[in-house]
Write a protein that holds these residues in place. Structure first.
Motif, PDB file in Angstrom:
ATOM      1  N   HIS A 210      17.496 126.667 -12.130  1.00 24.19           N
ATOM      2  CA  HIS A 210      17.462 127.295 -10.808  1.00 24.19           C
ATOM      3  C   HIS A 210      17.788 126.310  -9.694  1.00 24.19           C
ATOM      4  O   HIS A 210      17.688 126.643  -8.526  1.00 24.19           O
ATOM      5  N   THR A 211      18.161 125.110 -10.064  1.00 21.67           N
ATOM      6  CA  THR A 211      18.624 124.137  -9.070  1.00 21.67           C
ATOM      7  C   THR A 211      20.144 124.087  -9.120  1.00 21.67           C
ATOM      8  O   THR A 211      20.713 123.869 -10.185  1.00 21.67           O
ATOM      9  N   PRO A 212      20.819 124.330  -7.999  1.00 16.45           N
ATOM     10  CA  PRO A 212      22.282 124.260  -7.999  1.00 16.45           C
ATOM     11  C   PRO A 212      22.764 122.924  -8.572  1.00 16.45           C
ATOM     12  O   PRO A 212      22.176 121.877  -8.302  1.00 16.45           O
ATOM     13  N   ARG A 213      23.826 122.968  -9.356  1.00 19.10           N
ATOM     14  CA  ARG A 213      24.293 121.765 -10.036  1.00 19.10           C
ATOM     15  C   ARG A 213      24.667 120.657  -9.056  1.00 19.10           C
ATOM     16  O   ARG A 213      24.511 119.478  -9.368  1.00 19.10           O
ATOM     17  N   HIS A 214      25.128 121.008  -7.865  1.00 21.31           N
ATOM     18  CA  HIS A 214      25.503 119.950  -6.925  1.00 21.31           C
ATOM     19  C   HIS A 214      24.284 119.222  -6.368  1.00 21.31           C
ATOM     20  O   HIS A 214      24.406 118.168  -5.758  1.00 21.31           O
ATOM     21  N   LEU A 215      23.082 119.804  -6.582  1.00 19.85           N
ATOM     22  CA  LEU A 215      21.861 119.125  -6.160  1.00 19.85           C
ATOM     23  C   LEU A 215      21.189 118.373  -7.313  1.00 19.85           C
ATOM     24  O   LEU A 215      20.214 117.663  -7.095  1.00 19.85           O
ATOM     25  N   ALA A 216      21.699 118.564  -8.521  1.00 19.93           N
ATOM     26  CA  ALA A 216      21.120 117.886  -9.691  1.00 19.93           C
ATOM     27  C   ALA A 216      21.702 116.489  -9.779  1.00 19.93           C
ATOM     28  O   ALA A 216      22.663 116.223 -10.507  1.00 19.93           O
ATOM     29  N   ARG A 217      21.133 115.583  -9.019  1.00 17.51           N
ATOM     30  CA  ARG A 217      21.649 114.227  -8.935  1.00 17.51           C
ATOM     31  C   ARG A 217      20.562 113.212  -9.275  1.00 17.51           C
ATOM     32  O   ARG A 217      19.372 113.471  -9.089  1.00 17.51           O
ATOM     33  N   VAL A 218      20.962 112.084  -9.772  1.00 15.26           N
ATOM     34  CA  VAL A 218      20.056 110.983 -10.097  1.00 15.26           C
ATOM     35  C   VAL A 218      20.450 109.790  -9.238  1.00 15.26           C
ATOM     36  O   VAL A 218      21.629 109.446  -9.147  1.00 15.26           O
ATOM     37  N   ARG A 219      19.457 109.171  -8.605  1.00 16.57           N
ATOM     38  CA  ARG A 219      19.737 107.988  -7.799  1.00 16.57           C
ATOM     39  C   ARG A 219      19.666 106.757  -8.699  1.00 16.57           C
ATOM     40  O   ARG A 219      18.579 106.349  -9.119  1.00 16.57           O
ATOM     41  N   LEU A 220      20.807 106.190  -9.011  1.00 17.30           N
ATOM     42  CA  LEU A 220      20.877 104.990  -9.830  1.00 17.30           C
ATOM     43  C   LEU A 220      20.549 103.778  -8.970  1.00 17.30           C
ATOM     44  O   LEU A 220      21.042 103.655  -7.844  1.00 17.30           O
ATOM     45  N   ARG A 221      19.725 102.877  -9.499  1.00 20.46           N
ATOM     46  CA  ARG A 221      19.332 101.691  -8.729  1.00 20.46           C
ATOM     47  C   ARG A 221      19.437 100.444  -9.606  1.00 20.46           C
ATOM     48  O   ARG A 221      19.171 100.491 -10.805  1.00 20.46           O
ATOM     49  N   ALA A 222      19.796  99.347  -8.966  1.00 23.11           N
ATOM     50  CA  ALA A 222      19.930  98.074  -9.685  1.00 23.11           C
ATOM     51  C   ALA A 222      19.487  96.944  -8.771  1.00 23.11           C
ATOM     52  O   ALA A 222      19.232  97.149  -7.580  1.00 23.11           O
ATOM     53  N   GLU A 223      19.379  95.745  -9.326  1.00 21.11           N
ATOM     54  CA  GLU A 223      19.065  94.561  -8.540  1.00 21.11           C
ATOM     55  C   GLU A 223      19.946  93.419  -8.992  1.00 21.11           C
ATOM     56  O   GLU A 223      20.481  93.413 -10.108  1.00 21.11           O
ATOM     57  N   ALA A 224      20.069  92.442  -8.099  1.00 23.22           N
ATOM     58  CA  ALA A 224      20.899  91.273  -8.399  1.00 23.22           C
ATOM     59  C   ALA A 224      20.413  90.100  -7.555  1.00 23.22           C
ATOM     60  O   ALA A 224      19.758  90.287  -6.529  1.00 23.22           O
ATOM     61  N   PRO A 225      20.706  88.851  -7.957  1.00 22.98           N
ATOM     62  CA  PRO A 225      20.321  87.679  -7.170  1.00 22.98           C
ATOM     63  C   PRO A 225      21.002  87.678  -5.799  1.00 22.98           C
ATOM     64  O   PRO A 225      21.993  88.379  -5.578  1.00 22.98           O
ATOM     65  N   PRO A 226      20.491  86.871  -4.866  1.00 21.84           N
ATOM     66  CA  PRO A 226      21.056  86.835  -3.510  1.00 21.84           C
ATOM     67  C   PRO A 226      22.523  86.442  -3.455  1.00 21.84           C
ATOM     68  O   PRO A 226      23.212  86.766  -2.487  1.00 21.84           O
ATOM     69  N   ASP A 227      23.026  85.750  -4.485  1.00 31.32           N
ATOM     70  CA  ASP A 227      24.422  85.322  -4.425  1.00 31.32           C
ATOM     71  C   ASP A 227      25.408  86.434  -4.771  1.00 31.32           C
ATOM     72  O   ASP A 227      26.620  86.241  -4.713  1.00 31.32           O
ATOM     73  N   VAL A 228      24.895  87.622  -5.129  1.00 32.06           N
ATOM     74  CA  VAL A 228      25.757  88.749  -5.494  1.00 32.06           C
ATOM     75  C   VAL A 228      25.895  89.673  -4.288  1.00 32.06           C
ATOM     76  O   VAL A 228      24.902  90.175  -3.754  1.00 32.06           O
TER      77      VAL A 228
END
Length: 310
Positions: free
Chosen positions: A239-257
């Motif tokens: 019952h959730t429209p497919r355009h709202l079915a999203r996942v927030r991908l998150r990552a981390e990296a050192p300060p030099d990136v």
């Protein structure tokens, strides 16, 4: 829950198990309505009566007013429910209103219960013979009925702004992980004011120290995916429209990136700068996610595998 009047829950906690936190205990609609009325009344519960001229029952304090007001703030926040329900649907009214929906297994029952400063409304949608409905969720079924009843009653009992007594505005940082050079995405939210006096007779609220979130100074950052976790599984809501079915991908990296490259199932999705996150349109199946610095492909993160279920 028994303090809130749920006499239908007449078995031991072990019988219901952890699922009770998600609502697997069968209760009566009038019990549910009266429990939410206690939230509307700042944590004060009274037994219901069917006639206005009947004597009121004895009141009891089941939680502090500050806790009730904080729960009310959560349940009345349209922005908080937007990721699941979107904006301007049946749960969003033109006046302050707290509301919670529920849908039982196989769509046998659905509920919408909520309140304003003046009234409490509980709605149920289902078949009286117990037959499942055809994909009718709490927001699509009982939520629409709740909306119509609330609008009709609000004309007679005009809602007022909810009380925030015992709460205080606090600054929050939405960075994940916290930035080394200060917050990049500040915000504000409500929290219980420790200086507020608890309501007389309310049970004590246990307080525990909150450990500071680990920051760059406490651990060595590496290139890695923060979310999803390896082995996570997501289920698409019919019952959730497919355009709202999203996942927030998150990552981390050192300060030099400066920039990270995102690759899903071996296909590059693109690059992002800090904070390293991006939205992904969920697609059914098993997936593998990796990231690496744009200028150093050899520094690939460990692969994270997750699944999206239909």
């Amino acid at each position: 829950l028994r303090g809130l009047g749920f006499a239908s829950l007449d078995r031991s906690a072990q019988h219901y198990g952890l699922g009770l936190a998600l609502g697997n205990g069968e209760v009566r609609l009038i019990e549910l309505a009266n429990a939410y009325r206690a939230l509307a009344n700042g944590g004060v519960w009274r037994p219901w009566r069917w006639r206005r001229d009947a004597p009121p029952g004895e009141a009891s304090v089941v939680m502090s007013a500050a806790v009730a007001h904080l729960l009310t703030d959560i349940l009345s926040d349209p922005i908080a429910r937007a990721p699941a329900f979107g904006r301007y649907g049946p749960l969003e009214l033109p006046f302050p209103a707290a509301v919670k929906t529920g849908t039982s297994s196989d769509f046998t029952d659905n509920w919408a219960v909520g309140y304003t400063s003046e009234i409490t409304v509980a709605t149920w949608v289902g078949n009286f013979d117990g037959q499942p409905m055809q994909g009718v969720s709490g927001v699509a079924g009982a939520g629409r009925l709740f909306n119509r009843v609330m609008r009709a009653l609000a004309a007679r009992y005009p809602p007022q702004p909810f009380s925030r007594a015992g709460l205080r505005a606090v600054a929050v940082c939405r960075d994940e992980p916290p930035a080394a050079d200060g917050c990049q995405h500040p915000g504000e939210d409500w929290a219980i004011d420790p200086r507020a006096e608890p309501t007389a007779g309310a049970p004590p609220i246990a307080a525990r120290p909150v450990a500071p979130m680990p920051g760059p100074a406490r651990r060595r950052l590496t290139v890695r995916v923060l979310y999803p976790d390896d082995g996570d599984a997501f289920a698409l809501d019919a019952h959730t429209p497919r355009h709202l079915a999203r996942v927030r991908l998150r990552a981390e990296a050192p300060p030099d990136v400066d920039r990270l490259v995102w690759a899903l199932d071996g296909v590059v999705l693109g690059e992002t700068a800090a904070p390293f996150e991006r939205w992904w349109q969920a697609a059914p199946g098993a997936h593998t996610l990796q990231v690496w610095p744009a200028d150093a492909p050899a520094r690939r993160s460990p692969a994270v595998q997750f699944t999206v279920l239909e």
